[in-house]
Write an enzyme that holds these catalytic residues in place. Structure first.
Site, PDB file in Angstrom:
ATOM      1  N   CYS A   2       1.034  -0.935  -0.053  1.00 17.66           N
ATOM      2  CA  CYS A   2      -0.007  -0.151  -0.216  1.00 17.66           C
ATOM      3  C   CYS A   2       0.996   1.014   0.014  1.00 17.66           C
ATOM      4  O   CYS A   2       1.949   0.944   0.204  1.00 17.66           O
ATOM      5  CB  CYS A   2      -0.755   0.067   1.318  1.00 17.66           C
ATOM      6  SG  CYS A   2      -1.629  -1.516   1.611  1.00 17.66           S
ATOM      7  N   ARG A  27       0.828   1.728  -5.794  1.00 19.86           N
ATOM      8  CA  ARG A  27       1.213   0.820  -4.632  1.00 19.86           C
ATOM      9  C   ARG A  27      -0.080   0.078  -4.528  1.00 19.86           C
ATOM     10  O   ARG A  27      -0.126  -0.881  -3.595  1.00 19.86           O
ATOM     11  CB  ARG A  27       1.750   1.470  -3.806  1.00 19.86           C
ATOM     12  CG  ARG A  27       3.024   2.379  -3.895  1.00 19.86           C
ATOM     13  CD  ARG A  27       3.590   3.005  -2.704  1.00 19.86           C
ATOM     14  NE  ARG A  27       4.026   2.161  -1.845  1.00 19.86           N
ATOM     15  CZ  ARG A  27       5.398   1.553  -1.878  1.00 19.86           C
ATOM     16  NH1 ARG A  27       6.195   2.244  -2.650  1.00 19.86           N
ATOM     17  NH2 ARG A  27       5.865   0.893  -0.823  1.00 19.86           N
ATOM     18  N   TRP A  74      -3.776  -2.073  -1.106  1.00 21.46           N
ATOM     19  CA  TRP A  74      -3.736  -3.304  -2.230  1.00 21.46           C
ATOM     20  C   TRP A  74      -4.235  -4.554  -0.978  1.00 21.46           C
ATOM     21  O   TRP A  74      -3.299  -4.584  -0.224  1.00 21.46           O
ATOM     22  CB  TRP A  74      -2.434  -3.519  -2.797  1.00 21.46           C
ATOM     23  CG  TRP A  74      -2.326  -4.623  -3.572  1.00 21.46           C
ATOM     24  CD1 TRP A  74      -3.119  -4.784  -4.940  1.00 21.46           C
ATOM     25  CD2 TRP A  74      -1.754  -5.910  -3.364  1.00 21.46           C
ATOM     26  NE1 TRP A  74      -2.843  -5.817  -5.449  1.00 21.46           N
ATOM     27  CE2 TRP A  74      -2.118  -6.567  -4.465  1.00 21.46           C
ATOM     28  CE3 TRP A  74      -1.315  -6.592  -2.389  1.00 21.46           C
ATOM     29  CZ2 TRP A  74      -1.644  -7.965  -4.659  1.00 21.46           C
ATOM     30  CZ3 TRP A  74      -0.739  -7.694  -2.262  1.00 21.46           C
ATOM     31  CH2 TRP A  74      -0.834  -8.679  -3.634  1.00 21.46           C
ATOM     32  N   ASN A  99       1.366  -0.398   5.942  1.00 19.87           N
ATOM     33  CA  ASN A  99       2.092  -0.998   4.697  1.00 19.87           C
ATOM     34  C   ASN A  99       2.780  -2.171   5.110  1.00 19.87           C
ATOM     35  O   ASN A  99       3.726  -1.870   5.785  1.00 19.87           O
ATOM     36  CB  ASN A  99       2.590   0.085   3.971  1.00 19.87           C
ATOM     37  CG  ASN A  99       3.389  -0.514   2.692  1.00 19.87           C
ATOM     38  OD1 ASN A  99       4.609  -0.127   2.191  1.00 19.87           O
ATOM     39  ND2 ASN A  99       2.953  -1.646   2.062  1.00 19.87           N
ATOM     40  N   GLY A 100       2.358  -3.224   4.600  1.00 18.63           N
ATOM     41  CA  GLY A 100       3.015  -4.607   4.963  1.00 18.63           C
ATOM     42  C   GLY A 100       2.318  -5.653   5.242  1.00 18.63           C
ATOM     43  O   GLY A 100       1.009  -5.594   5.132  1.00 18.63           O
ATOM     44  N   GLU A 482       6.671 -13.561 -21.250  1.00 15.86           N
ATOM     45  CA  GLU A 482       6.273 -12.061 -21.172  1.00 15.86           C
ATOM     46  C   GLU A 482       5.038 -11.624 -21.581  1.00 15.86           C
ATOM     47  O   GLU A 482       4.223 -10.974 -21.232  1.00 15.86           O
ATOM     48  CB  GLU A 482       7.686 -11.258 -21.402  1.00 15.86           C
ATOM     49  CG  GLU A 482       7.447  -9.649 -21.345  1.00 15.86           C
ATOM     50  CD  GLU A 482       6.870  -9.262 -19.915  1.00 15.86           C
ATOM     51  OE1 GLU A 482       7.044 -10.012 -19.132  1.00 15.86           O
ATOM     52  OE2 GLU A 482       6.502  -8.048 -20.075  1.00 15.86           O
ATOM     53  N   LYS A 486       1.666 -10.357 -20.153  1.00 15.19           N
ATOM     54  CA  LYS A 486       1.185  -8.996 -20.415  1.00 15.19           C
ATOM     55  C   LYS A 486      -0.381  -9.176 -20.842  1.00 15.19           C
ATOM     56  O   LYS A 486      -1.182  -8.530 -20.458  1.00 15.19           O
ATOM     57  CB  LYS A 486       1.963  -8.592 -21.816  1.00 15.19           C
ATOM     58  CG  LYS A 486       2.257  -7.061 -21.631  1.00 15.19           C
ATOM     59  CD  LYS A 486       3.390  -6.591 -20.891  1.00 15.19           C
ATOM     60  CE  LYS A 486       3.237  -7.117 -19.704  1.00 15.19           C
ATOM     61  NZ  LYS A 486       4.336  -6.673 -18.574  1.00 15.19           N
ATOM     62  N   GLU A 489      -2.660 -10.161 -17.879  1.00 11.94           N
ATOM     63  CA  GLU A 489      -2.670  -9.068 -16.811  1.00 11.94           C
ATOM     64  C   GLU A 489      -3.781  -8.051 -17.125  1.00 11.94           C
ATOM     65  O   GLU A 489      -4.708  -7.629 -16.496  1.00 11.94           O
ATOM     66  CB  GLU A 489      -1.424  -8.254 -16.889  1.00 11.94           C
ATOM     67  CG  GLU A 489      -0.491  -8.797 -15.927  1.00 11.94           C
ATOM     68  CD  GLU A 489       0.752  -7.705 -15.773  1.00 11.94           C
ATOM     69  OE1 GLU A 489       1.358  -7.226 -14.877  1.00 11.94           O
ATOM     70  OE2 GLU A 489       1.596  -7.743 -17.092  1.00 11.94           O
ATOM     71  N   HIS A 505       3.597 -32.754 -25.465  1.00  6.78           N
ATOM     72  CA  HIS A 505       3.721 -33.415 -24.068  1.00  6.78           C
ATOM     73  C   HIS A 505       2.446 -32.977 -23.169  1.00  6.78           C
ATOM     74  O   HIS A 505       2.666 -33.049 -21.877  1.00  6.78           O
ATOM     75  CB  HIS A 505       4.920 -33.146 -23.354  1.00  6.78           C
ATOM     76  CG  HIS A 505       6.227 -33.505 -24.014  1.00  6.78           C
ATOM     77  ND1 HIS A 505       6.080 -34.836 -24.533  1.00  6.78           N
ATOM     78  CD2 HIS A 505       7.173 -33.071 -24.657  1.00  6.78           C
ATOM     79  CE1 HIS A 505       7.214 -35.173 -24.897  1.00  6.78           C
ATOM     80  NE2 HIS A 505       7.798 -33.887 -25.327  1.00  6.78           N
ATOM     81  N   LYS A 603       1.443  -1.907  -9.002  1.00  4.70           N
ATOM     82  CA  LYS A 603       2.926  -1.888  -9.599  1.00  4.70           C
ATOM     83  C   LYS A 603       4.059  -2.360  -8.915  1.00  4.70           C
ATOM     84  O   LYS A 603       4.864  -2.868  -9.362  1.00  4.70           O
ATOM     85  CB  LYS A 603       2.866  -0.544 -10.161  1.00  4.70           C
ATOM     86  CG  LYS A 603       4.007  -0.365 -10.924  1.00  4.70           C
ATOM     87  CD  LYS A 603       4.160   0.450 -12.470  1.00  4.70           C
ATOM     88  CE  LYS A 603       5.071   0.325 -13.182  1.00  4.70           C
ATOM     89  NZ  LYS A 603       4.974  -0.949 -14.173  1.00  4.70           N
TER      90      LYS A 603
HETATM   91  C1  G6P Z   1       4.398  -6.395  -9.891  1.00  2.00           C
HETATM   92  C2  G6P Z   1       3.986  -5.559 -11.155  1.00  2.00           C
HETATM   93  C3  G6P Z   1       4.836  -6.399 -12.365  1.00  2.00           C
HETATM   94  C4  G6P Z   1       6.540  -6.314 -11.960  1.00  2.00           C
HETATM   95  C5  G6P Z   1       6.668  -7.038 -10.754  1.00  2.00           C
HETATM   96  C6  G6P Z   1       8.046  -6.871 -10.158  1.00  2.00           C
HETATM   97  O1  G6P Z   1       3.907  -7.640  -9.897  1.00  2.00           O
HETATM   98  O2  G6P Z   1       2.692  -5.618 -11.498  1.00  2.00           O
HETATM   99  O3  G6P Z   1       4.875  -5.588 -13.601  1.00  2.00           O
HETATM  100  O4  G6P Z   1       7.211  -6.979 -12.987  1.00  2.00           O
HETATM  101  O5  G6P Z   1       5.706  -6.571  -9.491  1.00  2.00           O
HETATM  102  O6  G6P Z   1       8.500  -5.799 -10.014  1.00  2.00           O
HETATM  103  P1  G6P Z   1       9.756  -5.090  -9.884  1.00  2.00           P
HETATM  104  O7  G6P Z   1       9.420  -3.475  -9.450  1.00  2.00           O
HETATM  105  O8  G6P Z   1      10.792  -5.742  -8.867  1.00  2.00           O
HETATM  106  O9  G6P Z   1      10.397  -5.267 -11.252  1.00  2.00           O
END
Ligand code: G6P
Length: 608
Positions: A2, A27, A74, A99-100, A482, A486, A489, A505, A603
């Site tokens: 958060c 956050r 969050w 936060n935590g 990746e 994407k 998400e 497989h 994020k």
């Molecule tokens: C979250 C974000 C991702 C990111 C990951 C790692 O899950 O939504 O986009 O790749 O954290 O974050 P970092 O800041 O360590 O790259």
């Protein structure tokens, strides 16, 4: 995780707090709230959803107060709801934001219930407020009650506290979650991120684990767990980044995709010359230290982990160095055997991700040769805690789905591979190729944007599906991973990536006319094998969407072949990432999801 913020001032702080929360929505954004305190009067507001909902209510209520704390959430413990939103109070006079994660919350809850406390929410955080109240009732000052409370907490926290009986004061504690104190003129602040108080604080004190703070508008007191005064260095942090704006794009993610040529240029600028990587770009002494690297251990999460997986081959080829890659969240729990001369590398856009940070802390006690961090935020904890570092210089990334952070991480990883290769005096010619490719990357990325018009033709065919498969071989499997991440998400459509050879497989059972199969088919040594794998998809009625080179000999009856720019060996993985980002983005737009802030995500993940 958060975002938390607190302010004490000679002016009203309501607006300051809400504006600060807005800058920290990366956050978390499922609910938000604040408590304002003026003399003994207290005003509490909590709302479900984004900070804009809180802001709307604030403009109606227009409360005035000189001190307050606020929070954007969050959810970890307890669903997103008004009751579970912070601040949490106890007895109408102690209020906290947190936060935590408090790991021993069950035990604390039981104890507090036995003490007669009525717990309103499902959160672990509310318990902190009651514990402070409980400890204060024993005759302690608020600061001592906070210190006493933290002795009973297992886990990670940054906490800010308001006590209505302590006029104009904010109390704070930090353990494993980011928190800093900002010093202003006739006002002081605490926040999870300096950006939240940019333009208000003139200087900062970065709190360390185990620090406590008591601040008024005129004074900042930082103490340790015995109440002893601590001196923390007063630092200036450049928070003058351009206010994030979409610059005419529909979403931040879209802007960040199309910013990549510049972002990659920024990541490599000033770090190479005359076809060679410059010395010590990872910090003083790094080039000398890299001479001894025999192995590399990478840790990261999410997209950053995919960057490590993609880059592994570069390290094996350019530095002749074996690489180990771990999910940061798993690394320390497998009791890793650390061999001599192993370099530990953290990759993180934010430099604050709790799992990666915990792995870094674990690594510090092991016999690693040293710790390198690749990250985008110079003020981050990881950057401060590492021996060597490189900043990706991508500029602020606001969209939760990472785009330019990933491609600039790949650029930085290629620079790291070149640096180690140079220090070890290996593969000069390959290194020159790598650097040449790196320098050509921005223009190839720009060229790949031309694929959008082809992608537009397939968006509607994919947007109504329930599942998608992403296939690649070699490093392109990591790029496929990746791409699939994407896609899921932001579209909320399930997508899974496989090395194409694994299809037979198991996952081939999923292939039918309702499953789009996205494949990466660059002109490389594995392309023939990949094409055979794709024939298996065709014979099962699958629809293929292939990104490759026109020379790839596959005829598609169902689906589409999209011709990629002719890339170099080292920059092709970076360039192949781009159409997958555009595909995810365009499908999400067509579905209409909240793609800058997709549901349930955040994020920067500062909890384990
Ligand atoms: C979250 C974000 C991702 C990111 C990951 C790692 O899950 O939504 O986009 O790749 O954290 O974050 P970092 O800041 O360590 O790259």
């Amino acid at each position: 995780m958060c975002g938390i913020i607190g302010a004490t001032s000679s002016r009203g702080v309501g607006k300051i707090l809400v504006n600060g929360l807005k800058k920290m929505e990366y956050r978390g954004y499922d609910s938000a709230g604040l408590v304002l305190n003026q003399d003994e009067a207290v005003f509490q507001l909590r709302t479900l959803g984004k900070v804009s909902n809180l802001e709307e209510l604030m403009t109606k209520e227009r409360p005035k107060a000189n001190s307050g704390i606020a929070h954007t959430r969050w959810a970890t413990h307890g669903v997103p709801s008004e009751t579970n939103a912070h601040p949490h109070g106890s007895n109408g006079n102690i209020y906290i934001v947190h936060n935590g994660i408090i790991e021993n919350h069950d035990e604390l809850r039981e104890r507090l219930v036995n003490e007669g406390y009525e717990i309103q929410s499902q959160t672990d955080s509310e318990l902190i407020a009651h514990l402070i109240h409980f400890n204060k009732e024993k005759g302690k000052t608020t600061l001592d009650a906070l210190i006493e409370t933290t002795k009973e907490l297992d886990g990670a926290y940054s906490i800010a506290v308001i006590d209505t009986e302590e006029k104009g004061k904010i109390f704070a504690a930090k353990q494993k979650s980011p928190l800093l104190v900002g010093k202003g003129i006739e006002e002081n602040f605490i926040a999870s991120d300096p950006l939240a108080i940019a333009g208000l604080a003139e200087s900062f004190y970065l709190l360390e684990d185990g620090d406590f703070a008591e601040i008024t508008k005129d004074e900042i007191k930082i103490v340790g767990s015995n109440g002893e005064a601590l001196s923390r260095e007063e630092t200036i942090i450049d928070t003058s980044v351009k206010e994030a704006s979409k610059d005419g794009y529909k979403h931040f993610m879209e802007k960040e995709i199309y910013e990549q040529p510049q972002a990659i240029t920024n990541a490599i600028e000033g770090r190479t010359a005359d076809g060679e990587v410059l010395d010590n770009i990872f910090g003083l002494g790094s080039s000398e230290a890299f001479k001894g690297v025999k192995r590399i251990q990478f840790v990261a999460c999410g997209t950053s982990l995919h960057a490590a997986k993609t880059a592994r081959k570069w390290f094996e080829e350019l530095c002749e160095t074996p690489c180990y890659i771990d999910f940061a969240s798993e690394y320390r729990y497998r009791n890793p055997l650390v061999e001599d001369d192993t370099l530990f590398v953290c990759i993180s856009q934010s430099g604050e991700t709790a799992d990666t940070m915990a792995a870094l802390n674990y690594a510090k006690d092991e016999k690693y040769l040293g710790i390198v961090t690749i990250c985008n935020v110079p003020t981050s904890t990881m950057a401060r805690e590492s021996d060597w570092k490189i900043f990706t210089n991508a500029g602020p990334e606001i969209g939760v789905a990472s785009t330019k952070a990933f491609t600039t991480q790949l650029a930085a990883l290629l620079l790291l591979a070149c640096s180690i290769s140079k220090s070890k005096n290996l593969n000069k010619d390959k290194r020159a190729d790598a650097i040449n490719d790196l320098l050509n990357t921005p223009s190839l990325v720009k060229e790949s944007f031309g694929l959008k018009r082809h992608i537009d033709e397939i968006v509607e065919k994919i947007a109504d599906k329930k599942n998608a498969l992403y296939l690649g071989r070699g490093v392109y499997f990591s790029i496929a991973q990746e791409g699939a991440l994407k896609f899921k998400e932001i579209t909320y459509i399930h997508a899974e990536a496989y090395p194409a050879g694994e299809l037979k497989h198991g996952p081939l059972a999923l292939v039918d006319e309702m499953t789009p199969v996205v494949a990466l088919a660059p002109e490389d040594e594995l392309v023939e094998k990949l094409l055979s794998n794709l024939e298996e998809v065709k014979s099962r009625g699958g629809t293929l969407y292939i990104f490759g080179n026109a020379t790839s000999k596959i005829k598609i009856e169902k689906g589409k072949f999209m011709n990629m720019p002719k890339c170099g060996y080292y920059n092709a993985p970076i360039v192949y990432t781009i159409p997958l980002q555009i595909l995810a983005y365009e499908v999400a737009c067509s579905i209409g999801t909240d793609l800058d802030q997709p549901r349930n995500l955040a994020k920067s993940v500062t909890v384990e």
